[in-house]
Design an enzyme around this catalytic site. Sequence first.
Site, PDB file in Angstrom:
ATOM      1  CB  SER A  10     -12.121  81.699 115.789  1.00  0.00           C
ATOM      2  OG  SER A  10     -12.059  83.149 115.733  1.00  0.00           O
ATOM      3  CG  HIS A  35     -11.399  80.604 119.724  1.00  0.00           C
ATOM      4  ND1 HIS A  35      -9.658  79.617 120.281  1.00  0.00           N
ATOM      5  CD2 HIS A  35      -9.976  81.313 119.107  1.00  0.00           C
ATOM      6  CE1 HIS A  35      -8.677  79.938 120.299  1.00  0.00           C
ATOM      7  NE2 HIS A  35      -9.005  80.988 119.036  1.00  0.00           N
ATOM      8  CG  ASP A  37      -8.317  84.154 117.174  1.00  0.00           C
ATOM      9  OD1 ASP A  37      -7.663  83.135 118.438  1.00  0.00           O
ATOM     10  OD2 ASP A  37      -8.937  83.653 116.799  1.00  0.00           O
ATOM     11  CG  MET A  39      -4.373  88.354 116.751  1.00  0.00           C
ATOM     12  SD  MET A  39      -4.797  88.381 115.077  1.00  0.00           S
ATOM     13  CE  MET A  39      -5.239  86.569 114.268  1.00  0.00           C
ATOM     14  CG  HIS A  68      -5.831  82.405 121.028  1.00  0.00           C
ATOM     15  ND1 HIS A  68      -5.854  80.701 119.799  1.00  0.00           N
ATOM     16  CD2 HIS A  68      -4.635  81.378 121.362  1.00  0.00           C
ATOM     17  CE1 HIS A  68      -4.119  81.649 119.190  1.00  0.00           C
ATOM     18  NE2 HIS A  68      -3.360  81.619 119.883  1.00  0.00           N
ATOM     19  CG  MET A  70      -2.097  84.129 119.234  1.00  0.00           C
ATOM     20  SD  MET A  70      -3.416  84.177 117.673  1.00  0.00           S
ATOM     21  CE  MET A  70      -4.844  84.818 117.824  1.00  0.00           C
ATOM     22  CG  MET A 139      -0.878  78.390 117.733  1.00  0.00           C
ATOM     23  SD  MET A 139      -3.166  79.132 116.745  1.00  0.00           S
ATOM     24  CE  MET A 139      -2.890  79.849 115.771  1.00  0.00           C
ATOM     25  CG  ASP A 179      -6.582  79.081 116.415  1.00  0.00           C
ATOM     26  OD1 ASP A 179      -7.828  78.820 115.585  1.00  0.00           O
ATOM     27  OD2 ASP A 179      -6.703  79.239 117.452  1.00  0.00           O
TER      28      ASP A 179
HETATM   29  C1  DX5 Z   1      -5.755  82.048 114.062  1.00  0.00           C
HETATM   30  C2  DX5 Z   1      -6.734  82.069 114.558  1.00  0.00           C
HETATM   31  C3  DX5 Z   1      -7.485  81.683 114.512  1.00  0.00           C
HETATM   32  C4  DX5 Z   1      -8.148  81.271 113.549  1.00  0.00           C
HETATM   33  C5  DX5 Z   1      -8.980  80.303 112.547  1.00  0.00           C
HETATM   34  O1  DX5 Z   1      -4.105  82.968 114.071  1.00  0.00           O
HETATM   35  O2  DX5 Z   1      -5.856  82.466 116.175  1.00  0.00           O
HETATM   36  O3  DX5 Z   1      -7.872  81.646 115.656  1.00  0.00           O
HETATM   37  O4  DX5 Z   1      -9.313  82.779 113.839  1.00  0.00           O
HETATM   38  O5  DX5 Z   1      -8.930  81.588 112.489  1.00  0.00           O
HETATM   39  P1  DX5 Z   1      -9.308  79.914 110.485  1.00  0.00           P
HETATM   40  O6  DX5 Z   1     -10.199  79.045 110.698  1.00  0.00           O
HETATM   41  O7  DX5 Z   1     -10.477  80.813 109.960  1.00  0.00           O
HETATM   42  O8  DX5 Z   1      -7.932  79.163 110.451  1.00  0.00           O
HETATM   43 ZN    ZN Z   2      -6.657  81.392 117.729  1.00  0.00          ZN
END
Ligand code: DX5
Ligand code: ZN
Length: 222
Positions: A10, A35, A37, A39, A68, A70, A139, A179
């Site tokens: 990620s 990956h 993320d 947000m 991903h 969110m 998750m 994840d």
């Molecule tokens: C959290 C993300 C993850 C995050 C994971 O909301 O969806 O993808 O980057 O990070 P680590 O591996 O540090 O938990």
């Molecule tokens: Zn993620």
Amino acid sequence: MSSEFKLAPSILSADFANLQSALSQCEEGGAHWIHVDVMDNQFVPNLTIGPPVVKSLRPKTNKFIDVHMMVIEPEKLVEPFARAGADLITFHIEATDNPQSVIDLIKSTGTKVGISIKPSTPMSDIEPFYDQVDLILVMSVEPGFGGQGYIPESTKRIRVIKQKLNEQCLQDRVMIEVDGGIKLFNAKEVIDAGADVLVAGSAIFGTDDPVQTINEFYQLTE
Ligand code: DX5
Ligand code: ZN
């Protein structure tokens, strides 16, 4: 899926001022996916990456770009991410009243489709969609931030989903991605429970040598 798992570093935990370096480390280490993320500061209390960043990453790598989302109103961002070059787009079951329409929209763009579930959401909420998606993203932390600890109950949730996929003969068609809080010390447990794809952010980009860490992940199942 086969016992070979895929690693999806990620970039949330990478240096945003030097994403080229993160991509190069993923290439050199042989990670399968990237990956991303996304947000929106509404579905989760953090704000990160939009389609322009994916558009910039796309010509720099042949890796599979795993987006991903969110975000609330995921339908508004599907086409922009597909146009930017995402290979797979995952949305959250908690973010929509009409999951089927989001699935259909993602499919209509030609990208693969993933459905994600937060740790406290009943798994029965996603069960009706198992035969509609390419990937189920479990998750194992509350979404929003990297660097959190793995929630131990996640292992059972992965096992239950794997069993349901087996019962429906979907295990070769639908991947399970996990994840949050994945580290070298717990990755094997997650793979053994049935994960096909492991996301790891801080475990990779928080180390001095991300390439070496990627190699160490792959050595876990050798
Ligand atoms: C959290 C993300 C993850 C995050 C994971 O909301 O969806 O993808 O980057 O990070 P680590 O591996 O540090 O938990
Ligand atoms: Zn993620």
